[in-house]
Enzyme design. Structure first.
Site: not given
Length: 385
Positions: A91, A241, A243, A269, A341, A364, A366
């Site tokens: 992406r 903007n 992105a 599981r 795990g 882009e 923080t």
């Protein structure tokens, strides 16, 4: 129907939107999922996917004309979510290529610049990169040191850029530099003398992607290399903007994929004689994740509808980027706990997605930058300095 869909999200989408999403999802299922663990482990970006991305119309897909697909903002968002469900690196490629480099030329370029580059880029025949960030100028691009000076009719550019996606494989770079008249953008063929791009290695995140250092050593370009429609930081910010909007969707694609891995594992599981899915603590984790995924996609869709109606404001993109990245990384980490795990292996996606999202959460803008954007919107007080 997506296993995480608790609110009939698909009922909010048109037939065209659903069809586009299914085409991209099928591509991810056949071309990315079988290979992504190896690509990530080997720190390999699959350039062989570029022609297929072009065939699907995903390169500059939101742009009009010049061979671009002209799809809606919502369709672009749906595609971004599916690509990031495969891997953030894929992406990111589409984002750097289309939302940054192609958007810069489409919105700010001259007609000859558009004619020269956009058809080739839409066809996957020329890769673009976007050079804004520097080693000492990340969140504060106004402090960039790269400088372009006039020399007769030419421009001569010197400086360094860092964390520039695709630079080592790009054919053209959009480089932002200080000038005597403020920040300007330049269209620079990467084969030009004085332009050097070096991949940043090793990385713990976005391993199936390319980020580089760029060095510009007295790079000389003609006067018509400047983007005529971009003056000041408003130019690169309009691209950022675009992105950021794609990230709002993409982050939730990664979260959904991690959730689906955890859900499937919990059903199979056995612990203490019964499936993990049969325990209350596991169900609480799954419910919390699914609720946030639903909220994140509803927020993304709302922003997409606003964007298609030309009513989306920059601070609203900050809401989506801040919230969806923050929630997505928490979801991926929680999904890993259900896997135990086994979750630290590349047989499962959550920890790979969580590692990638460390980068997505940072680039882009923080969390801190988007918090300050929203803080200024709420209080009227700028607190950046």
């Amino acid at each position: 129907m997506d296993p995480s869909d608790l609110v009939s999200f698909d009922s909010l989408l048109s037939t065209d939107e659903l069809d586009l999403r299914e085409r991209v999802r099928s591509f991810v299922r056949s071309a990315i999922r079988p290979n992504i663990a190896r690509w990530y482990e080997d720190a390999y970006f699959p350039l062989e996917l570029v022609p297929e991305l072009a065939r699907l119309g995903l390169l500059g897909m939101h742009l009009q004309g010049y061979g671009c697909a002209g799809r809606s903002a919502v369709e672009y968002g749906l595609a971004a979510a599916e690509l990031e469900a495969g891997d953030s690196g894929i992406r990111t490629f589409v984002s750097v290529y289309g939302s940054l480099a192609m958007t810069a030329i489409s919105r700010h370029g001259s007609e000859p610049q558009k004619q020269e580059w956009l058809p080739r880029m839409a066809a996957g025949e020329a890769i673009g990169c976007f050079g804004l960030t520097e080693p000492t100028a990340g969140s504060d691009p106004s402090s960039m040191r790269t400088f372009a000076r006039r020399d007769g009719s030419d421009w001569v550019i010197s400086g360094t850029k860092r964390w520039i996606g695709l630079a080592s494989v790009a054919d053209v770079a959009i480089v932002w530099a200080q000038t005597d008249d403020g920040v300007r953008g330049f269209v620079i063929p990467t084969a030009i003398r004085g332009f050097t791009a070096t991949p940043i290695e090793p990385k713990l995140s976005l391993r199936a992607s390319i980020q580089c250092d760029i060095r510009l050593d007295e790079v000389r370009v003609p006067g018509d290399a400047v983007l005529p429609g971009a003056a000041g930081l408003r130019g690169p910010f309009t691209c950022l903007n675009e992105a950021r909007y794609g990230i709002v969707w993409g982050a939730m694609g990664a979260a959904r994929d991690a959730f689906e891995d955890a859900l499937a594992y919990s059903r199979e599981r056995l612990q203490f004689g019964r499936p993990l899915a049969g325990y209350q603590l596991t169900q609480e984790k799954l419910v919390d994740m699914a609720v946030e995924i639903n909220k994140g996609f509803l927020l993304a869709l709302h922003l997409g509808r606003l964007k298609d109606a030309r009513r989306l404001e920059p601070h609203q993109i900050s809401v989506g980027k801040l919230n969806n990245c923050r929630e997505a990384i928490a979801i991926c980490r929680e999904a890993r706990t259900i896997l135990g795990g086994n979750g630290i292996t590349l047989d499962y996606s959550p920890l790979r997605h969580a590692n990638n999202l460390e980068s997505v959460r940072t680039y882009e803008g923080t969390d801190e930058v988007h918090t300050l954007i929203l803080g200024q919107r709420l209080t009227g007080e700028g607190a950046f300095r």
